[in-house]
Design an enzyme around this catalytic site. Structure first.
Site, PDB file in Angstrom:
ATOM      1  N   HIS A 359       0.727  -1.224  -0.031  1.00  0.00           N
ATOM      2  CA  HIS A 359       0.143  -0.111  -0.272  1.00  0.00           C
ATOM      3  C   HIS A 359       0.829   1.325  -0.140  1.00  0.00           C
ATOM      4  O   HIS A 359       0.321   2.191  -0.313  1.00  0.00           O
ATOM      5  CB  HIS A 359      -1.314  -0.028   1.223  1.00  0.00           C
ATOM      6  N   LYS A 547      -9.526  13.797   3.871  1.00  0.00           N
ATOM      7  CA  LYS A 547      -8.774  12.441   3.365  1.00  0.00           C
ATOM      8  C   LYS A 547      -7.907  12.479   4.724  1.00  0.00           C
ATOM      9  O   LYS A 547      -8.028  13.713   5.430  1.00  0.00           O
ATOM     10  CB  LYS A 547      -7.640  11.944   2.458  1.00  0.00           C
ATOM     11  N   ARG A 548      -7.661  11.859   5.510  1.00  0.00           N
ATOM     12  CA  ARG A 548      -6.630  12.016   5.861  1.00  0.00           C
ATOM     13  C   ARG A 548      -5.358  13.113   6.126  1.00  0.00           C
ATOM     14  O   ARG A 548      -5.080  13.311   5.305  1.00  0.00           O
ATOM     15  CB  ARG A 548      -5.368  10.784   6.427  1.00  0.00           C
ATOM     16  N   LYS A 553       0.079  14.534   1.142  1.00  0.00           N
ATOM     17  CA  LYS A 553      -1.435  14.878   0.447  1.00  0.00           C
ATOM     18  C   LYS A 553      -1.202  16.540   0.828  1.00  0.00           C
ATOM     19  O   LYS A 553      -2.253  16.629   0.177  1.00  0.00           O
ATOM     20  CB  LYS A 553      -2.755  14.004   1.719  1.00  0.00           C
ATOM     21  N   THR A 655      -8.722   6.224  -3.000  1.00  0.00           N
ATOM     22  CA  THR A 655     -10.031   6.321  -3.343  1.00  0.00           C
ATOM     23  C   THR A 655     -11.081   6.785  -3.350  1.00  0.00           C
ATOM     24  O   THR A 655     -12.317   7.291  -3.675  1.00  0.00           O
ATOM     25  CB  THR A 655     -10.097   4.516  -2.046  1.00  0.00           C
ATOM     26  N   LYS A 659     -14.834   8.122  -5.446  1.00  0.00           N
ATOM     27  CA  LYS A 659     -15.995   8.388  -4.633  1.00  0.00           C
ATOM     28  C   LYS A 659     -16.300   9.977  -4.907  1.00  0.00           C
ATOM     29  O   LYS A 659     -17.187  10.028  -5.003  1.00  0.00           O
ATOM     30  CB  LYS A 659     -15.982   8.323  -3.442  1.00  0.00           C
TER      31      LYS A 659
HETATM   32  C1  LIG Z   1     -12.173   6.831   0.860  1.00  0.00           C
HETATM   33  C2  LIG Z   1     -11.624   7.191   2.433  1.00  0.00           C
HETATM   34  C3  LIG Z   1     -10.656   7.640   2.819  1.00  0.00           C
HETATM   35  C4  LIG Z   1      -9.752   7.803   1.601  1.00  0.00           C
HETATM   36  O1  LIG Z   1      -9.551   8.798   1.060  1.00  0.00           O
HETATM   37  P1  LIG Z   1      -8.398   9.355   0.168  1.00  0.00           P
HETATM   38  O2  LIG Z   1      -8.266  10.633  -0.067  1.00  0.00           O
HETATM   39  O3  LIG Z   1      -8.298   8.208  -1.015  1.00  0.00           O
HETATM   40  O4  LIG Z   1      -6.925   9.204   1.231  1.00  0.00           O
HETATM   41  C5  LIG Z   1     -10.249   7.841   3.906  1.00  0.00           C
HETATM   42  N1  LIG Z   1     -11.348   7.899   5.046  1.00  0.00           N
HETATM   43  C6  LIG Z   1     -12.805   7.519   4.821  1.00  0.00           C
HETATM   44  C7  LIG Z   1     -13.752   7.673   6.010  1.00  0.00           C
HETATM   45  C8  LIG Z   1     -12.872   7.341   3.588  1.00  0.00           C
HETATM   46  O5  LIG Z   1     -13.935   7.315   3.179  1.00  0.00           O
END
Ligand SMILES: *Cc1c(COP(=O)(O)O)cnc(C)c1O
Length: 824
Positions: A359, A547-548, A553, A655, A659
């Site tokens: 990952h 995101k985190r 990032k 991911t 979304k």
């Molecule tokens: C999809 C998702 C992530 C991953 O987001 P990235 O932008 O790919 O880092 C993190 N937290 C939650 C709650 C998510 O639904």
């Protein structure tokens, strides 16, 4: 499609009855939480029969099964998703309406099952949904943390963590399975003794501590197919019950110790994302759930198969990152010490059962356990790792005679450390990356030596997400619109979305699409008003980064650009700006100082800008507290712009990007991770791409970085923004509050390179891309087309596709069919 039959009156009666038996109350007296529990138990009734029926098929047919081993399952809420997949959402909504109960309000009573940090944990959750909806036999195996991902509060602009006591009201969907409890042993010593009867050496662990692993099963409901798989999460209990009649001091201490071990081992999820902390308790967690899961997988196999040498014909262990890779040595141990196989037979089975998903390539995330810690905690497992390493190093020397450099780089044990990724690659039959670009970097940079030695193991599986949760449940307006135009096949076949493409040229469809986005923005604006007290304008562009929080990032790049825009606006009030709402949501690991500083900075910038009447609300900045799966569903549905701005080469896949795309938000991003493939699908003209390429980043990195000072000194507008970190503009005159962030960009005093993540380097390119966003949005027709084409082009990014690729290339599973239970 579904065999689900819903008896509305029976359901209503069941809910009322549950309130009575659980709480001795009538439905009118029930609290919202009690109503949630009562409804959930009623829904569980419908799940249970299919769950039993599915497991009966598994017993009878003994199909090949994948065990998805993961330290994290970021499940979010279960009730709404279960109803969606039972195809009972509308029916139940109506039944409850007739009782004067709002299903949305009931859903809001459920705490998120936040047994994960971010993308890696959510991937595991999406995979379980897809595996089950496609009808594949699967188990998720994990830990029943008593406290999941912490709850985030923002106080005075700072992140404050509070415990996530998600089990405090009980978890209505889980079932405790004491009958499958397993013992897991830690520490002690290994005594070897020769067994003259069998002629084998036996390894006996002595003076160990042990805990009892107790499984709790959560149903994973497939979409409209009667299949219900299991997420099995392990809790811990002391093995010797505390005996009051024991006067033996040694016994007493041992009992208390084991009690404590059991309590601490499953206490809490480590809140680090993409970061290895090396804590002993973490290794205990890993071995705890792996040993229990493997023991159970073997027991289950033996219940319907007699030759353990053929385990690999029925069982696959997929390891989600290196966290579960102790599995390969534990499987060897169980096969040799418990099942009596020889090394060669055990190795043959193990190397056909285990597969590894990588990952990340970031060095701070790689797990390397100190040998002394590892061997003390897992003495027998360590002996096995030593032997795996000995044999592997021998092979490396055979292949590369005289090349000790190879041994140094590839050994599993080196420099006093156990390298978990190396263990996984050597013992696994498959090593996969999670997006095309990431897999190429693995093969040609990070894992080059392994790829050269065993190219056949390497493969790519681009991540995906489930459209059932992130469109059908999270965005009902858009889901209905899609179904109106192309039917509902997309729910189980997302490639159907391509049929929406012609609608991009249909003015009426474009208008409907934008109206739905507007309604979703109103819904999010309400949430923001309720939770943040900030008024945002749903007519403004919703520019979202959730995101985190992590340096790679680059939330810092985003907020520096906001500061830059604000300066421009103040300086040139005559320039017209399209109103923007910059929305952030992010948790920082509790010990990650720089990430927490960034949260404070975002909130400080928000304070200054949101309260400056002179800019007429043209910019608003919102930090949404406690970003998690349940509010993510609202956020994606309402986003206009998807910020995916990681330093190229650092985000393995992402991911969140998928979304957003599914929900009609074009990507503003770098050519990193799955962004590359998103652009492939939707076309460069329907995204906003900027910044260094991964090759350029890697090139700079291999040549000592770049000189951020050159940029700072030559770009006065950017210089001004950076200086505002330390001139008190956003810190009530305090010059030191953001000094560390300032230093991270410019200063080489700290051990790492200045601007490790190329923020200043990419700034102008980012600002340019942001201008293109604004221009595109002003042309509402063009924007609608772009947004619609994003939704229409997202077919590839369903986790259903990802799972089919894992099945075809790695797992080789067969689908089962489950008939509805005739007893119903
Ligand atoms: C999809 C998702 C992530 C991953 O987001 P990235 O932008 O790919 O880092 C993190 N937290 C939650 C709650 C998510 O639904």
């Amino acid at each position: 499609m579904s065999d689900f039959k819903f008896d509305k009156e029976a359901f209503k009666k069941e809910v009322k009855n549950n309130v009575k038996t659980l709480y001795r109350r009538t439905i009118d007296e029930a609290t919202p939480q009690q109503t949630f529990q009562a409804v959930s138990y009623a829904v569980k009734e419908y799940i249970i029969d299919n769950w039993l029926a599915t497991q009966e098929v598994y017993e009878k047919e003994s199909p090949k099964t994948v065990y998805y081993l993961s330290m994290e399952f970021l499940m979010g809420r279960a009730l709404g998703n279960n109803l969606i997949n039972l195809t009972a959402y509308q029916d139940v909504k109506e039944a409850l309406e007739e009782m004067g109960i709002d299903l949305n309000a009931v859903e809001d009573q459920e705490p998120d099952a936040a047994l994960g940090n971010g993308g890696l944990g959510r991937l595991a959750a999406c995979f379980l949904d897809s595996l089950t909806s496609l009808g594949y036999p699967a188990y998720g195996c994990g830990i029943r943390y008593h406290y999941g991902m912490f709850k985030q509060k923002i106080k005075n602009g700072y992140q404050v963590e509070t415990p996530d006591n998600w089990l405090k009201n009980g978890n209505p969907f889980e079932v405790r399975r004491d009958e499958y409890a397993k013992e897991v042993r830690f520490g002690g010593t290994i005594r070897m003794q020769h067994n003259y009867e069998t002629g084998r050496d036996e390894f006996i662990q002595e003076n160990f501590e042990s805990v009892l692993a107790i499984p709790y099963d959560m149903p994973i409901v497939g979409y409209g197919n009667n299949v219900v798989n299991t997420l099995r999460i392990w809790d811990a209990k002391a093995i010797t019950s505390f005996r009051l009649d024991s006067f033996d001091r040694g016994e007493y201490h041992k009992a208390v110790e084991q009690e404590n071990l059991a309590k601490t081992i499953v206490e809490v999820l480590y809140p680090n994302d993409n970061h290895y902390a090396g804590k002993e308790l973490r290794l205990k967690q890993q071995y705890f759930f792996i040993s229990a899961s493997l023991q159970e997988a073997i027991d289950k196999y033996k219940r319907s198969n007699d030759d353990i040498r053929r385990l690999h014909e029925k069982v696959i262990f997929q390891m989600n990152d290196t966290h579960p890779t102790v599995a390969v040595a534990e499987l060897m141990r169980l096969l040799m010490d418990e099942e009596g196989l020889s090394w060669d037979d055990a190795w043959n089975v193990t190397t056909k059962c285990c597969a590894y998903t990588n990952h990340t390539i970031m060095s701070e995330a790689l797990e390397k356990w100190p040998i002394d810690l590892f061997s003390r905690l897992l003495p027998r497992v360590y002996q096995i790792v030593e032997e795996i390493n000995r044999r592997f190093v021998e092979k490396v020397r055979q292949m590369y005679p005289g090349n000790e450099e190879k041994v140094r780089k590839m050994a599993i044990l080196y420099d006093g450390q156990v390298k978990m990724a190396h263990l996984a690659i050597v013992a696994g039959f498959s090593v996969n990356g999670v997006a095309k670009l990431h897999t190429e970097i693995l093969k040609h940079e990070e894992l080059k030596d392994f790829y050269e030695m065993m190219p056949e193991k390497f493969n790519n599986k681009t991540n995906g997400i489930t459209q059932r949760r992130f469109l059908l449940h999270g965005n009902p307006l858009l889901a209905d619109w899609v179904t109106k135009h192309i039917g509902d096949k997309w729910i189980t076949d997302l490639s159907e979305m391509a049929k929406l493409k012609p609608l991009a040229d249909d003015p009426k469809a474009r208008k409907e699409f934008m109206e739905i986005k507007y309604q979703n923005k109103i819904r999010l604006a309400k949430y923001i008003k309720e939770h943040n007290g900030i008024e945002v304008d749903p007519e403004s562009i919703f520019d979202v980064q959730v995101k985190r929080l992590h340096e790679y990032k680059r939330q810092l790049l985003n907020i520096l650009h906001v500061m830059y825009l604000y300066n421009q606006m103040k300086e040139h009030p005559e320039i017209t700006f399209y109103p923007r709402t910059f929305i952030f949501g992010a948790k920082a690991a509790a010990g990650y100082k720089r990430a927490k500083q960034t949260i404070k900075l975002i909130n400080s910038v928000a304070d200054v800008i949101n309260n400056d009447r002179s800019i007429n609300g043209k910019i608003k900045v919102v930090f949404i507290e406690d970003y998690r799966v349940s509010n993510a569903e609202l956020i994606f549905a309402a986003a206009d712009v998807s910020e995916q701005i990681s330093t190229a080469s650092k985000e393995a896949s992402g991911t969140g990007n998928m979304k957003f795309m599914l929900n009609g938000a074009p990507t503003l991003g770098t050519m990193d991770g799955a962004n590359v493939e998103i652009v492939d699908e939707v076309g460069m003209e329907n995204a906003f791409i900027f910044g260094l390429s991964s090759d350029e980043v890697i090139n700079y990195e291999n040549n000592g970085g770049y000189q951020p000072m050159d940029i700072y000194n030559s770009d006065w507008e950017l210089k001004r923004v950076v200086d505002q970190l330390v001139d008190g503009t956003y810190a009530n005159g305090d010059h030191e509050l953001y000094r560390d962030l300032y230093n991270s960009l410019l200063n080489t005093k700290s051990s790492d390179r200045a601007d490790t993540y190329f923020i200043l380097k990419d700034f102008r390119s980012y600002a340019e891309a942001q201008k293109r966003v604004e221009a595109a949005y002003r042309d509402q027709d063009r924007w609608a087309k772009m947004a619609l084409l994003n939704t229409a082009s997202c077919g590839k990014f369903t986790s259903d596709r990802t799972i089919e690729e894992y099945v075809a290339d790695i797992w080789k599973l067969k689908k089962v069919t489950v008939k509805p239970d005739p007893r119903l």
